[in-house]
Scaffold this motif. Structure first.
Motif, PDB file in Angstrom:
ATOM      1  N   SER A 113      45.078 -13.500 -12.759  1.00 40.04           N
ATOM      2  CA  SER A 113      46.338 -13.541 -12.023  1.00 40.04           C
ATOM      3  C   SER A 113      47.323 -14.546 -12.602  1.00 40.04           C
ATOM      4  N   SER A 114      46.899 -15.286 -13.630  1.00 45.66           N
ATOM      5  CA  SER A 114      47.807 -16.250 -14.254  1.00 45.66           C
ATOM      6  C   SER A 114      47.446 -16.371 -15.737  1.00 45.66           C
ATOM      7  N   PHE A 115      48.327 -17.010 -16.490  1.00 45.07           N
ATOM      8  CA  PHE A 115      48.058 -17.222 -17.909  1.00 45.07           C
ATOM      9  C   PHE A 115      46.838 -18.112 -18.093  1.00 45.07           C
ATOM     10  N   ALA A 116      46.662 -19.098 -17.222  1.00 47.91           N
ATOM     11  CA  ALA A 116      45.506 -19.993 -17.310  1.00 47.91           C
ATOM     12  C   ALA A 116      44.201 -19.218 -17.110  1.00 47.91           C
ATOM     13  N   GLU A 117      44.156 -18.322 -16.110  1.00 50.93           N
ATOM     14  CA  GLU A 117      42.964 -17.497 -15.892  1.00 50.93           C
ATOM     15  C   GLU A 117      42.719 -16.578 -17.081  1.00 50.93           C
ATOM     16  N   LEU A 118      43.770 -16.032 -17.656  1.00 50.35           N
ATOM     17  CA  LEU A 118      43.645 -15.180 -18.832  1.00 50.35           C
ATOM     18  C   LEU A 118      43.039 -15.959 -19.990  1.00 50.35           C
ATOM     19  N   ALA A 119      43.522 -17.165 -20.233  1.00 51.97           N
ATOM     20  CA  ALA A 119      43.008 -17.992 -21.327  1.00 51.97           C
ATOM     21  C   ALA A 119      41.531 -18.308 -21.116  1.00 51.97           C
ATOM     22  N   VAL A 120      41.155 -18.672 -19.888  1.00 54.09           N
ATOM     23  CA  VAL A 120      39.753 -18.981 -19.594  1.00 54.09           C
ATOM     24  C   VAL A 120      38.885 -17.752 -19.812  1.00 54.09           C
ATOM     25  N   GLU A 121      39.359 -16.591 -19.389  1.00 55.23           N
ATOM     26  CA  GLU A 121      38.572 -15.371 -19.515  1.00 55.23           C
ATOM     27  C   GLU A 121      38.414 -14.939 -20.969  1.00 55.23           C
TER      28      GLU A 121
END
Length: 137
Positions: free
Chosen positions: A34-42
């Motif tokens: 749901s956010s760029f931070a979650e995308l990076a972690v995933e």
């Protein structure tokens, strides 16, 4: 429900869980970041966000089945992305970028490099020489 999705990153991916009689008992949803931070972690880890949906009054054994299904789905579909293989002897490497999900099928997307090809220069395989019983005499 997503019909086609790349690595579960572009859309939610819903898995319907059914009992032995074919009745839907719930859903496991792999949620898109749901956010760029979650995308990076995933992208750089095996961390995923799931939601599990079932009726409040569902039998406790079926609830346990839902949690088992969640772990199985996570393991089968989302745990080997970023997997790499390095073969120093043959100078080859491969890297699994992601899985493509389309209409219930999983298609791995890999990047392969190195190896130099099989052109016969390594002394193995067909060297263009005489293969048969005639030794030229």
């Amino acid at each position: 429900t997503a019909t086609c999705c790349i690595a579960g990153l572009c859309c939610d991916h819903t898995f319907v869980v059914r009992d032995a009689e074919g009745n839907e008992i719930g859903r496991v949803v792999k949620q898109k970041p749901s956010s760029f931070a979650e995308l990076a972690v995933e992208i750089v880890s095996d961390a995923d966000v799931f939601a599990i949906e079932f009726q409040k009054d569902l039998d406790v054994n079926k609830k346990a089945t839902m949690f088992g299904a969640l772990y199985l789905i996570d393991y089968m579909f989302f745990e080997n992305e970023g997997e790499g293989n390095l073969d120093l002897v043959n100078q080859r490497c491969s890297f699994k970028c992601c899985d493509l999900y389309c209409c219930g099928c999983v298609c791995p997307c890999n990047c392969n490099c190195g190896g130099g090809g099989d052109d016969g220069g390594d002394g193995e395989g067909d060297d263009g020489g005489d293969e048969g019983g005639d030794d030229g005499g």
